[in-house]
Design an enzyme around this catalytic site. Structure first.
Site, PDB file in Angstrom:
ATOM      1  N   GLU A  84      26.754  58.397  89.927  1.00  0.00           N
ATOM      2  CA  GLU A  84      26.674  57.993  88.509  1.00  0.00           C
ATOM      3  C   GLU A  84      25.226  58.176  88.049  1.00  0.00           C
ATOM      4  O   GLU A  84      24.301  57.716  88.721  1.00  0.00           O
ATOM      5  CB  GLU A  84      27.134  56.532  88.378  1.00  0.00           C
ATOM      6  N   ASP A 102      22.422  62.734  89.103  1.00  0.00           N
ATOM      7  CA  ASP A 102      23.198  63.675  88.294  1.00  0.00           C
ATOM      8  C   ASP A 102      24.253  64.354  89.174  1.00  0.00           C
ATOM      9  O   ASP A 102      23.911  64.971  90.193  1.00  0.00           O
ATOM     10  CB  ASP A 102      22.218  64.704  87.703  1.00  0.00           C
ATOM     11  N   ASP A 159      34.957  61.476  86.319  1.00  0.00           N
ATOM     12  CA  ASP A 159      35.234  60.401  85.358  1.00  0.00           C
ATOM     13  C   ASP A 159      33.991  60.272  84.478  1.00  0.00           C
ATOM     14  O   ASP A 159      33.219  59.336  84.602  1.00  0.00           O
ATOM     15  CB  ASP A 159      35.502  59.103  86.128  1.00  0.00           C
ATOM     16  N   THR A 183      31.648  60.963  80.701  1.00  0.00           N
ATOM     17  CA  THR A 183      31.686  60.910  79.253  1.00  0.00           C
ATOM     18  C   THR A 183      32.109  62.298  78.747  1.00  0.00           C
ATOM     19  O   THR A 183      32.298  63.220  79.541  1.00  0.00           O
ATOM     20  CB  THR A 183      30.284  60.535  78.738  1.00  0.00           C
ATOM     21  N   PRO A 185      24.464  64.185  78.908  1.00  0.00           N
ATOM     22  CA  PRO A 185      24.376  64.374  80.362  1.00  0.00           C
ATOM     23  C   PRO A 185      25.647  64.953  80.994  1.00  0.00           C
ATOM     24  O   PRO A 185      25.613  65.467  82.110  1.00  0.00           O
ATOM     25  CB  PRO A 185      24.096  62.958  80.891  1.00  0.00           C
TER      26      PRO A 185
HETATM   27  N1  SAM Z   1      36.620  56.489  81.062  1.00  0.00           N
HETATM   28  C1  SAM Z   1      35.548  57.003  80.347  1.00  0.00           C
HETATM   29  C2  SAM Z   1      35.877  57.965  79.244  1.00  0.00           C
HETATM   30  O1  SAM Z   1      36.580  58.959  79.462  1.00  0.00           O
HETATM   31  O2  SAM Z   1      35.445  57.715  78.130  1.00  0.00           O
HETATM   32  C3  SAM Z   1      34.460  57.420  81.235  1.00  0.00           C
HETATM   33  C4  SAM Z   1      33.868  56.178  81.831  1.00  0.00           C
HETATM   34  S1  SAM Z   1      32.472  56.280  82.792  1.00  0.00           S
HETATM   35  C5  SAM Z   1      31.631  54.876  82.197  1.00  0.00           C
HETATM   36  C6  SAM Z   1      31.565  57.675  82.281  1.00  0.00           C
HETATM   37  C7  SAM Z   1      30.237  57.766  83.027  1.00  0.00           C
HETATM   38  O3  SAM Z   1      29.867  59.127  83.270  1.00  0.00           O
HETATM   39  C8  SAM Z   1      29.056  57.141  82.276  1.00  0.00           C
HETATM   40  O4  SAM Z   1      28.674  55.957  82.903  1.00  0.00           O
HETATM   41  C9  SAM Z   1      27.964  58.219  82.330  1.00  0.00           C
HETATM   42  O5  SAM Z   1      26.684  57.689  82.586  1.00  0.00           O
HETATM   43  C10 SAM Z   1      28.463  59.111  83.478  1.00  0.00           C
HETATM   44  N2  SAM Z   1      27.929  60.474  83.466  1.00  0.00           N
HETATM   45  C11 SAM Z   1      27.804  61.308  82.410  1.00  0.00           C
HETATM   46  N3  SAM Z   1      27.250  62.462  82.802  1.00  0.00           N
HETATM   47  C12 SAM Z   1      27.039  62.379  84.148  1.00  0.00           C
HETATM   48  C13 SAM Z   1      26.485  63.256  85.129  1.00  0.00           C
HETATM   49  N4  SAM Z   1      26.035  64.468  84.802  1.00  0.00           N
HETATM   50  N5  SAM Z   1      26.434  62.833  86.415  1.00  0.00           N
HETATM   51  C14 SAM Z   1      26.896  61.600  86.767  1.00  0.00           C
HETATM   52  N6  SAM Z   1      27.405  60.724  85.878  1.00  0.00           N
HETATM   53  C15 SAM Z   1      27.483  61.109  84.589  1.00  0.00           C
END
Ligand code: SAM
Length: 282
Positions: free
Chosen positions: A111, A142, A160, A162, A167
């Site tokens: 994450e 990342d 899972d 964003t 990012p």
């Molecule tokens: N269920 C959600 C949705 O579809 O809206 C997703 C929930 S989860 C909280 C999404 C997570 O992905 C976020 O906490 C964000 O920080 C993470 N994220 C985004 N880009 C990322 C990356 N490149 N590497 C790791 N995590 C990432």
């Protein structure tokens, strides 16, 4: 956009003026993390609401309507998922569902934003001990870089994230799908959430086409998710000899699921004709 003081409601505005909203009892806090704007609300009827950069990530009541279809179809279609990688998923719901499978020896979660993990642990009842499970390996970083550089290989990779901006943008690129394919074992499954079929049609089709160039077979299914502009899309990439149309019903019995029905797995693939037409033409 966002919180409406007069209405005491949080509304996520999608393209073309489509909105999904919740009545709010209390605005708990708002902060700018290193990566995104994080907001947390207490809703009237759905528990806490987590918002990142103005987009709903989850509401506590009914979050399983997203985490169950994201996790269990791939876990139950794989004959023996021992090593699982989750990218994103800071709230811990995906990790929690993955760990319900006895076959799992290690679940690595990468994450990017530590604040999402911390806020979820403190304020929400989603992870339910998943971060403390001895099989969990938590990495703050990342997902794109991690997958490019790791020497590990996986049976199942779950994205899972964003939506494909900020990012998460590169998580929907062909280059990223290629590194995922390389890091899957001989038989492996990849799944990603892929947005609203009606409102992010172009982004969905771009991801579908790119995945088809990389994986041996690609499947689309959608699911009604509480809090999102449903139906929400999921894309599955298959490597090697795995039949994603079949799931292990013996293992499924132990899970006692609420939303996703393994005994009716085939119904996942029912979709409006226009979606089937779009995918066939893609
Ligand atoms: N269920 C959600 C949705 O579809 O809206 C997703 C929930 S989860 C909280 C999404 C997570 O992905 C976020 O906490 C964000 O920080 C993470 N994220 C985004 N880009 C990322 C990356 N490149 N590497 C790791 N995590 C990432």
């Amino acid at each position: 956009m966002g919180f409406n003081e007069k209405e005491r409601a949080f509304i996520e505005w999608y393209p073309r003026g489509y909105g999904v909203g919740f009545k709010v009892k209390e605005r708990l806090f708002e902060t700018q993390t290193k990566y995104q704007r994080l907001e947390l609300y207490e809703t009237e009827g759905f528990g806490k609401l987590l918002v990142l950069d103005g987009t709903v990530q989850l509401v506590e009541v009914g979050e399983e309507s997203y985490h169950e279809p994201l996790v269990h179809p791939v876990m139950l279609a794989h004959p023996n998922p021992r090593r699982v990688l989750i990218i994103g998923g800071g709230d811990g719901g995906t990790l929690r569902e993955v760990l319900r499978h006895d076959t799992v020896e290690r679940a690595t979660m990468v994450e990017i934003d530590e604040m999402v993990i911390e806020v979820s642990k403190i304020y929400m009842n989603v992870a339910r001990g998943a971060f403390e499970d001895p099989r969990t390996e938590l990495i703050v970083g990342d997902g794109v870089e991690y997958l490019r550089e790791t020497d590990e290989s996986f049976d199942v990779i779950i994205v899972d994230s964003t939506d494909p901006v900020g990012p998460a943008k590169l998580l929907f690129s062909e280059e990223f799908y290629r590194s995922a394919y390389e890091k899957l074992n001989e038989k492996g499954l990849y799944i990603t959430q892929a947005g609203s079929v009606y409102l992010f049609t172009n982004e969905l089709l771009d991801a579908y086409r790119a995945m088809k160039r990389v994986f041996d077979r690609v499947y689309y299914f959608s699911f009604p998710v509480i809090g999102y502009a449903s139906p929400w899309s999921f894309l599955v990439g298959v490597k090697g000899e795995i039949d994603f149309m079949k799931v292990d019903l013996e293992r499924a019995k132990k899970l006692d699921l609420y939303y996703y029905d393994p005994e009716r797995h085939e119904t996942l693939f029912q979709m409006p004709k226009y979606v089937r037409d779009l995918l066939e033409r893609a």
